[in-house]
Design an enzyme around this catalytic site. Structure first.
Site, PDB file in Angstrom:
ATOM      1  N   ASP A 124      47.570 -18.581 -14.041  1.00 15.15           N
ATOM      2  CA  ASP A 124      46.664 -18.705 -14.633  1.00 15.15           C
ATOM      3  C   ASP A 124      46.148 -17.461 -15.248  1.00 15.15           C
ATOM      4  O   ASP A 124      46.465 -16.480 -14.959  1.00 15.15           O
ATOM      5  CB  ASP A 124      45.348 -18.736 -13.371  1.00 15.15           C
ATOM      6  N   ASN A 131      37.622 -17.330 -25.326  1.00 18.77           N
ATOM      7  CA  ASN A 131      36.908 -18.453 -25.903  1.00 18.77           C
ATOM      8  C   ASN A 131      35.692 -17.973 -26.408  1.00 18.77           C
ATOM      9  O   ASN A 131      35.351 -18.444 -27.512  1.00 18.77           O
ATOM     10  CB  ASN A 131      36.960 -19.821 -25.205  1.00 18.77           C
ATOM     11  N   ASP A 181      43.312 -21.748 -28.150  1.00 22.34           N
ATOM     12  CA  ASP A 181      44.412 -22.600 -28.306  1.00 22.34           C
ATOM     13  C   ASP A 181      45.775 -21.933 -28.755  1.00 22.34           C
ATOM     14  O   ASP A 181      46.736 -22.171 -28.212  1.00 22.34           O
ATOM     15  CB  ASP A 181      44.117 -23.832 -29.243  1.00 22.34           C
ATOM     16  N   GLU A 199      43.729 -23.403 -18.971  1.00 20.04           N
ATOM     17  CA  GLU A 199      44.609 -22.458 -18.873  1.00 20.04           C
ATOM     18  C   GLU A 199      45.470 -22.145 -17.586  1.00 20.04           C
ATOM     19  O   GLU A 199      45.894 -21.152 -17.528  1.00 20.04           O
ATOM     20  CB  GLU A 199      43.823 -21.194 -18.985  1.00 20.04           C
TER      21      GLU A 199
END
Length: 244
Positions: free
Chosen positions: A87, A95, A104, A130
């Site tokens: 993770d 973000n 991305d 993620e």
């Protein structure tokens, strides 16, 4: 005007070609309409169905199938196999601060690193936003920490260069938390139980500060009550236990 293709054998060619173009499949071999061309479309669609569109890694569906096959193989052969779940640390902040395009770019960069860290026989998948996972067949317990640390260190080593909306270039340091567990050998288990064991270790890595790996000790990989039920539920031992 674009060339129109009829419905062929139940395959809606216009929709299929549009989907393949979006995924970057623009150079299909063979003359349009030929058998070779049609087969290349089918092959590309099959590959697309098991790939994550953003990273090109195996998608969750493909990962779950690979996990099920591997847990069955370990039960039959007794060869060790390691599952790593990963993770990205503080991904939401990326973000929120730089936008989803930057997020991305980070995901694609991490995917490339993961592919560099594994063998051709290993399965690397993006299983969530993620979240990534790696299935490593024939991975002895002694090698587990080495593999997990190599992945963690390799991701940490190279910051990801992203360009913010204002045009400024940023190099974002990326770290990852990793949890891992070995499939129980010679025991009939399930992919879900294996995944749950690895997830426990992932949560532990996060709780201990992130940017680290935690592996389930091999000695702790005992047969659970559910696995005992699968092992003995329909066996002669159950018959013996049921006798008065």
């Amino acid at each position: 005007m674009s060339q129109q293709f009829p419905l062929t054998g139940g395959l809606q060619l216009e929709a299929a070609l549009s989907l393949l173009r979006q995924a970057g499949h623009t150079d299909l071999p063979g003359e349009p309409g030929s058998t070779r061309w049609l087969q290349s479309i089918v092959d590309a669609l099959c590959d697309l169905s098991v790939r994550d569109a953003l990273t090109g890694l195996a998608n969750r569906r493909h990962f779950e199938m690979a996990l099920s096959r591997e847990v069955d193989r370990v039960a039959r052969s007794g060869e060790p196999a390691l599952l790593l779940v990963l993770d990205l640390d503080h991904f939401k902040q990326i973000n929120d601060s730089y936008g989803h395009n930057a997020g991305d770019m980070v995901l694609k960069a991490v995917a490339e690193v993961l592919l560099e860290c594994v063998r051709p026989m290993d399965t690397v998948a993006r299983v969530g936003g993620e979240e990534f996972a790696i299935v490593l067949p024939n991975c002895p317990p002694a090698f587990g920490p080495t593999v997990a640390e190599r992945v963690r260190r390799r991701i940490e080593r190279d910051p990801v260069a992203i360009r913010a909306e204002a045009g400024a270039l940023h190099r974002l340091p990326i770290t990852v938390s990793i949890g891992g567990a070995f499939a129980p050998q010679w025991v009939r288990s399930t992919a879900l139980l294996w995944m749950e064991r690895a997830d426990v270790q992932l949560y532990r890595a996060k709780a201990e500060g992130r940017n680290r790996f935690c592996l389930e000790p091999v000695a702790v990989s005992l047969v659970s009550a559910e696995e005992k039920g699968m092992l003995f539920g329909a066996s002669q031992f159950q018959d013996i236990e049921d006798r008065p």
